[in-house]
Enzyme design. Structure first.
Site, PDB file in Angstrom:
ATOM      1  N   LYS A   1       0.811  -1.225   0.000  1.00 12.49           N
ATOM      2  CA  LYS A   1       0.000   0.000   0.000  1.00 12.49           C
ATOM      3  C   LYS A   1       0.846   1.278   0.000  1.00 12.49           C
ATOM      4  O   LYS A   1       0.427   2.299  -0.515  1.00 12.49           O
ATOM      5  CB  LYS A   1      -0.951   0.008   1.204  1.00 12.49           C
ATOM      6  CG  LYS A   1      -2.108  -0.965   1.075  1.00 12.49           C
ATOM      7  CD  LYS A   1      -3.090  -0.809   2.235  1.00 12.49           C
ATOM      8  CE  LYS A   1      -4.147  -1.886   2.186  1.00 12.49           C
ATOM      9  NZ  LYS A   1      -5.160  -1.745   3.234  1.00 12.49           N
TER      10      LYS A   1
ATOM     11  N   ASP B   1      -9.908   2.936   2.162  1.00 13.35           N
ATOM     12  CA  ASP B   1     -10.014   2.338   3.503  1.00 13.35           C
ATOM     13  C   ASP B   1     -10.518   3.373   4.508  1.00 13.35           C
ATOM     14  O   ASP B   1     -11.340   3.071   5.378  1.00 13.35           O
ATOM     15  CB  ASP B   1      -8.643   1.847   4.001  1.00 13.35           C
ATOM     16  CG  ASP B   1      -8.225   0.530   3.359  1.00 13.35           C
ATOM     17  OD1 ASP B   1      -9.108  -0.242   2.943  1.00 13.35           O
ATOM     18  OD2 ASP B   1      -7.006   0.278   3.286  1.00 13.35           O
TER      19      ASP B   1
HETATM   20  P1  NAP Z   1       0.477  -3.560  10.495  1.00  9.43           P
HETATM   21  O1  NAP Z   1       0.873  -2.370   9.698  1.00  9.43           O
HETATM   22  O2  NAP Z   1       1.375  -4.756  10.545  1.00  9.43           O
HETATM   23  O3  NAP Z   1       0.231  -3.039  12.019  1.00  9.43           O
HETATM   24  C1  NAP Z   1      -0.005  -3.953  13.054  1.00  9.43           C
HETATM   25  C2  NAP Z   1      -0.418  -3.217  14.334  1.00  9.43           C
HETATM   26  O4  NAP Z   1      -0.740  -4.210  15.307  1.00  9.43           O
HETATM   27  C3  NAP Z   1       0.671  -2.336  14.938  1.00  9.43           C
HETATM   28  O5  NAP Z   1       0.058  -1.237  15.586  1.00  9.43           O
HETATM   29  C4  NAP Z   1       1.318  -3.281  15.946  1.00  9.43           C
HETATM   30  O6  NAP Z   1       1.920  -2.625  17.052  1.00  9.43           O
HETATM   31  C5  NAP Z   1       0.107  -4.033  16.449  1.00  9.43           C
HETATM   32  N1  NAP Z   1       0.482  -5.346  16.976  1.00  9.43           N
HETATM   33  C6  NAP Z   1       0.849  -6.436  16.250  1.00  9.43           C
HETATM   34  N2  NAP Z   1       1.130  -7.464  17.091  1.00  9.43           N
HETATM   35  C7  NAP Z   1       0.928  -7.001  18.351  1.00  9.43           C
HETATM   36  C8  NAP Z   1       1.043  -7.593  19.644  1.00  9.43           C
HETATM   37  N3  NAP Z   1       1.432  -8.861  19.806  1.00  9.43           N
HETATM   38  N4  NAP Z   1       0.750  -6.828  20.732  1.00  9.43           N
HETATM   39  C9  NAP Z   1       0.343  -5.551  20.587  1.00  9.43           C
HETATM   40  N5  NAP Z   1       0.222  -4.937  19.381  1.00  9.43           N
HETATM   41  C10 NAP Z   1       0.510  -5.656  18.275  1.00  9.43           C
HETATM   42  O7  NAP Z   1      -0.948  -4.149  10.033  1.00  9.43           O
HETATM   43  P2  NAP Z   1      -2.146  -3.333   9.346  1.00  9.43           P
HETATM   44  O8  NAP Z   1      -2.004  -3.381   7.883  1.00  9.43           O
HETATM   45  O9  NAP Z   1      -2.201  -2.014  10.008  1.00  9.43           O
HETATM   46  O10 NAP Z   1      -3.422  -4.233   9.709  1.00  9.43           O
HETATM   47  C11 NAP Z   1      -3.935  -4.277  11.031  1.00  9.43           C
HETATM   48  C12 NAP Z   1      -5.260  -5.040  11.035  1.00  9.43           C
HETATM   49  O11 NAP Z   1      -6.280  -4.324  10.337  1.00  9.43           O
HETATM   50  C13 NAP Z   1      -5.184  -6.420  10.372  1.00  9.43           C
HETATM   51  O12 NAP Z   1      -5.873  -7.336  11.187  1.00  9.43           O
HETATM   52  C14 NAP Z   1      -5.935  -6.225   9.055  1.00  9.43           C
HETATM   53  O13 NAP Z   1      -6.541  -7.415   8.604  1.00  9.43           O
HETATM   54  C15 NAP Z   1      -6.988  -5.194   9.456  1.00  9.43           C
HETATM   55  N6  NAP Z   1      -7.511  -4.432   8.311  1.00  9.43           N
HETATM   56  C16 NAP Z   1      -8.849  -4.529   8.011  1.00  9.43           C
HETATM   57  C17 NAP Z   1      -9.373  -3.810   6.958  1.00  9.43           C
HETATM   58  C18 NAP Z   1     -10.849  -3.913   6.640  1.00  9.43           C
HETATM   59  O14 NAP Z   1     -11.275  -3.551   5.528  1.00  9.43           O
HETATM   60  N7  NAP Z   1     -11.671  -4.377   7.558  1.00  9.43           N
HETATM   61  C19 NAP Z   1      -8.562  -2.977   6.175  1.00  9.43           C
HETATM   62  C20 NAP Z   1      -7.193  -2.885   6.510  1.00  9.43           C
HETATM   63  C21 NAP Z   1      -6.682  -3.624   7.583  1.00  9.43           C
HETATM   64  P3  NAP Z   1       3.472  -2.121  16.994  1.00  9.43           P
HETATM   65  O15 NAP Z   1       3.471  -0.865  16.175  1.00  9.43           O
HETATM   66  O16 NAP Z   1       3.803  -1.883  18.412  1.00  9.43           O
HETATM   67  O17 NAP Z   1       4.249  -3.241  16.346  1.00  9.43           O
END
Ligand code: NAP
Length: 302
Positions: free
Chosen positions: A86, A122
């Site tokens: 992205k 999004d």
């Molecule tokens: P990302 O960039 O990898 O970010 C992950 C986030 O989760 C970070 O804030 C990270 O914290 C936190 N995290 C991961 N493991 C953790 C743990 N063990 N303990 C505490 N915090 C943790 O991922 P993303 O792209 O933002 O996606 C996040 C979620 O949103 C996913 O589940 C995705 O499927 C969902 N999503 C849904 C839609 C929809 O249309 N519904 C659209 C986009 C995304 P740190 O910064 O501290 O590592």
């Protein structure tokens, strides 16, 4: 072309439907096999009798440039973009919508006349998902207002960035960003201050979270995709008023541990399927210049 800055996009003239045999659009990412997008996008094309196919384009990082440039072929309407591309697609596009540029992420590419335009659907998709649940108001320009609400955003990764800009542009009263790594929350907060006058707080310890009335808690972490784990301890959730709304961007599983605990203590909840639907509907309209058949798309996701 990207002049509308994240709002419901113009429907304009209907798409010319004559290109044989098929128009193509697809999802660029790595991995892509798990995606629900073909299901509901194809249902929309078929219902409106638009001769287009929605495909899955598994694209490792080394092939991203080639994949994006291929979208200039005359049969391509554009693409969706997902993890991990992205951010990386931005410099590969001819023009990027201002909201997508502020967020630093594009999830929708539109091909028109050899030009590639980038959008982030999004962010408005989240707002329409909230509004559909009775959280916020639609104004005369079809924009969602969250005036008077306090937003508590869990996470500071890619999805959280989009959510943060969407929430502040919808006029929340204050924003609290809670993230495991505090410095990421602080960096996002300082970026937001260039477009937002209200207070933004950054936290890494949920124990310091103070409840506010009319709160919206948005989980944008990946915690909850596997097993009984939640980004918020239940004793912290229990501090919030019953009018608090808890939105989890995760849609698989449909009921995360966070949502189970929140509904068990009487809070209103919803999962990320509605955001998936609305971001997809906005993308559909951008590709086709036609209103998306939301009911058909929703039914295909059920
Ligand atoms: P990302 O960039 O990898 O970010 C992950 C986030 O989760 C970070 O804030 C990270 O914290 C936190 N995290 C991961 N493991 C953790 C743990 N063990 N303990 C505490 N915090 C943790 O991922 P993303 O792209 O933002 O996606 C996040 C979620 O949103 C996913 O589940 C995705 O499927 C969902 N999503 C849904 C839609 C929809 O249309 N519904 C659209 C986009 C995304 P740190 O910064 O501290 O590592």
């Amino acid at each position: 072309m990207p002049e509308e800055d994240g709002a419901r996009m113009s429907t304009g003239e209907p798409l010319v439907q004559s290109t044989p045999p098929f128009l193509r659009v697809g999802l660029i990412g790595d991995p892509v096999a798990h995606s629900y997008s073909p299901r509901f996008q194809q249902a929309a094309f078929d219902t409106l009798r638009i001769p287009a196919r929605y495909e899955l384009w598994h694209t490792p990082a080394a092939r991203l440039i080639e994949r994006v440039r291929s979208l200039c072929g005359e049969e391509f309407l554009g693409a969706n973009v997902t993890i991990p591309h992205k951010e990386a697609v931005l410099p590969l596009l001819d023009e990027v919508d201002p909201l997508a540029a502020r967020i630093g992420a594009v999830n929708t590419i539109v091909h028109r006349d050899d030009y590639l335009y980038g959008y982030n659907t999004d962010a408005p998709g989240l707002l329409y998902a909230l509004q559909e649940q009775g959280v916020g108001e639609l104004d005369d320009d079809d924009r969602v207002s969250l005036a008077g609400h306090t937003a508590i955003l869990l996470g500071a990764g890619g999805a959280a960035r989009g959510a943060a800009f969407a929430l502040v542009e919808a006029g929340v009263k204050r924003l609290i960003i809670l993230n495991r790594h505090l410095e990421r929350a602080q960096m996002l907060a300082s970026e937001l201050q260039s477009v937002y006058d209200g207070p933004v707080f950054s936290l890494s310890d949920p124990g310091f979270l103070i409840p506010h009335p009319a709160a919206i808690i948005v989980n944008a972490t990946s915690l909850g995709m596997h097993g009984d784990v939640s980004p918020l301890p239940v004793e912290v959730l229990a501090r919030f008023d019953p009018d608090t709304f808890v939105y989890d961007m995760i849609y698989n599983p449909t009921q995360t541990y966070l949502l189970c605990q929140a509904s068990a203590i009487g809070l209103r909840t919803a999962n990320g399927l509605s955001m998936l639907l609305h971001q997809g509907a906005l993308a559909f309209t951008l590709w086709t210049r036609r209103p998306a058949p939301l009911d058909v798309m929703r039914a295909a996701l059920a």
